[in-house]
Enzyme design. Structure first.
Site, PDB file in Angstrom:
ATOM      1  N   ASP A   1       0.838  -1.201   0.000  1.00 16.01           N
ATOM      2  CA  ASP A   1       0.000   0.000   0.000  1.00 16.01           C
ATOM      3  C   ASP A   1       0.876   1.256   0.000  1.00 16.01           C
ATOM      4  O   ASP A   1       0.360   2.381  -0.068  1.00 16.01           O
ATOM      5  CB  ASP A   1      -1.012  -0.011   1.156  1.00 16.01           C
ATOM      6  N   SER A   2       2.201   1.072  -0.013  1.00 18.93           N
ATOM      7  CA  SER A   2       3.120   2.188  -0.258  1.00 18.93           C
ATOM      8  C   SER A   2       2.826   2.818  -1.612  1.00 18.93           C
ATOM      9  O   SER A   2       3.261   3.937  -1.887  1.00 18.93           O
ATOM     10  CB  SER A   2       4.578   1.715  -0.192  1.00 18.93           C
TER      11      SER A   2
ATOM     12  N   ASP B   1      -1.063  -6.035  -0.178  1.00 24.50           N
ATOM     13  CA  ASP B   1      -1.331  -5.439   1.139  1.00 24.50           C
ATOM     14  C   ASP B   1      -2.819  -5.265   1.370  1.00 24.50           C
ATOM     15  O   ASP B   1      -3.556  -4.866   0.473  1.00 24.50           O
ATOM     16  CB  ASP B   1      -0.681  -4.049   1.200  1.00 24.50           C
TER      17      ASP B   1
ATOM     18  N   LYS C   1      -0.912  -9.323   2.975  1.00 26.10           N
ATOM     19  CA  LYS C   1      -0.071  -8.867   4.084  1.00 26.10           C
ATOM     20  C   LYS C   1      -0.906  -7.899   4.908  1.00 26.10           C
ATOM     21  O   LYS C   1      -1.669  -7.118   4.360  1.00 26.10           O
ATOM     22  CB  LYS C   1       1.193  -8.165   3.576  1.00 26.10           C
TER      23      LYS C   1
ATOM     24  N   GLU D   1      -0.771  -5.425   8.738  1.00 21.43           N
ATOM     25  CA  GLU D   1       0.113  -4.817   9.735  1.00 21.43           C
ATOM     26  C   GLU D   1      -0.414  -5.063  11.147  1.00 21.43           C
ATOM     27  O   GLU D   1      -1.628  -5.058  11.369  1.00 21.43           O
ATOM     28  CB  GLU D   1       0.214  -3.310   9.478  1.00 21.43           C
TER      29      GLU D   1
ATOM     30  N   GLU E   1       9.965  -3.990  10.084  1.00 20.77           N
ATOM     31  CA  GLU E   1      10.299  -2.680   9.497  1.00 20.77           C
ATOM     32  C   GLU E   1      10.875  -1.744  10.546  1.00 20.77           C
ATOM     33  O   GLU E   1      10.299  -1.551  11.615  1.00 20.77           O
ATOM     34  CB  GLU E   1       9.047  -2.054   8.858  1.00 20.77           C
TER      35      GLU E   1
HETATM   36  O1  KIV Z   1       3.628  -1.091   1.563  1.00 16.36           O
HETATM   37  C1  KIV Z   1       4.783  -1.529   1.452  1.00 16.36           C
HETATM   38  O2  KIV Z   1       5.456  -1.348   0.432  1.00 16.36           O
HETATM   39  C2  KIV Z   1       5.342  -2.263   2.583  1.00 16.36           C
HETATM   40  C3  KIV Z   1       6.796  -2.572   2.544  1.00 16.36           C
HETATM   41  C4  KIV Z   1       7.570  -1.349   2.807  1.00 16.36           C
HETATM   42  C5  KIV Z   1       7.156  -3.689   3.442  1.00 16.36           C
HETATM   43  O3  KIV Z   1       4.653  -2.566   3.501  1.00 16.36           O
END
Ligand code: KIV
Length: 274
Positions: free
Chosen positions: A42-43, A81, A110, A112, A179
């Site tokens: 989600d970056s 994510d 993924k 968090e 992280e």
């Molecule tokens: O969103 C993302 O790209 C991430 C990575 C930095 C691990 O969570």
């Protein structure tokens, strides 16, 4: 060939190389480079969509970008994510995972959080969803953690990282992202869990490493964390290419003969006479 989740678990200690990718061309390049795992993170909210955090990213955004990445890397193990507030309850988490895996083609999701997300992870794993955990600096809750800063410097936050990773392992995650934590803490966590740890700003002792594609190739001119290593300056190369194009359009040098198409003389004659 795409690894299974069981094979990924067994790759502990093998130094997995993971990178983010958010669209067809970047996923294709990353896969062609032989990267082990691709994360549609989600970056993308920051490096592709221009938000100042990951919070505005929606499930629809993730589905759109995961589909594009999947088209670029059909054989890759693709992780998507779960965006902020899309996995607050077990039902919400299952619905989000269904969109990411069934509609968009992700192989794993993924999410968090540590101990507090264990019931959510358990529900997903019970339903057959492969889950990658993420502890330490968790960008979706960065504000509650005091900003984008090193986690685990003191006993309380270090314990949160260690306990969180252990709880995610016990809950059935196949791996966990660490992280922005001290390298020595990441080493201890890596030794204590049976699943691969994948570090970002967590030093050299993790089982794998992950970076954001745009940081690695120099395509994001905003904030670049100190743990990032730039392997290319693609942003400069693209800017220079665009400036040269503009210059050549203005001077008439582009398009040249090679970029133009001829027409037969006789066709022109028939149209307009000699
Ligand atoms: O969103 C993302 O790209 C991430 C990575 C930095 C691990 O969570």
């Amino acid at each position: 060939m795409k690894p299974t989740v069981l094979e990924l678990k067994r790759k502990k200690g093998e130094r997995l190389a993971m990178l983010t990718a958010y669209d067809y061309p970047s996923a294709k390049l990353v896969a062609e480079a032989g990267i082990d795992l691709i994360l549609v993170g989600d970056s993308l909210g920051m490096v592709v969509l221009g938000y100042d955090s990951t919070l505005p990213v929606t499930v629809d955004d993730m589905v759109h970008h995961t589909r594009a990445a999947r088209r670029g890397a059909p054989e890759a193990f693709l992780i998507a994510d779960m965006p902020f507030l899309s996995y607050g309850t077990q039902d919400a988490a299952l619905a989000t995972a269904a969109r990411l895996m069934k509609d968009a083609g992700a192989d794993s999701v993924k999410l968090e959080g540590g101990v507090e997300v264990v019931p959510i992870v358990e529900a997903l794993v019970r339903a057959g969803v492969p889950v990658l955990g993420h502890v330490g600096l968790t960008p979706q809750t960065a504000s509650a953690l005091g900003g984008y800063k090193l986690q685990g410097k003191d006993e309380e936050t270090a314990r949160r990282v260690v306990d969180g990773a252990a709880a995610l392992d016990a809950a059935g995650c196949w791996g966990v992202v660490l992280e922005l934590v001290p390298a020595e803490l990441a080493r201890i966590v890596t030794q204590r869990i049976a699943i691969p740890s994948i570090g970002i700003g967590a030093g050299a002792h993790c089982d794998g490493q992950v970076l954001v594609f745009h940081d690695l190739v120099g395509l994001f001119s905003g904030f670049t964390p100190t743990f990032v290593k730039r392997y290319a300056e693609a942003g400069n190369a693209i800017r220079e290419a665009c400036a040269r194009y503009a210059e050549e359009v203005r001077s008439g040098a582009f398009p040249g003969e090679k970029q133009s198409f001829p027409i037969k003389e006789e066709v022109l004659k028939r149209l307009y006479g000699s």
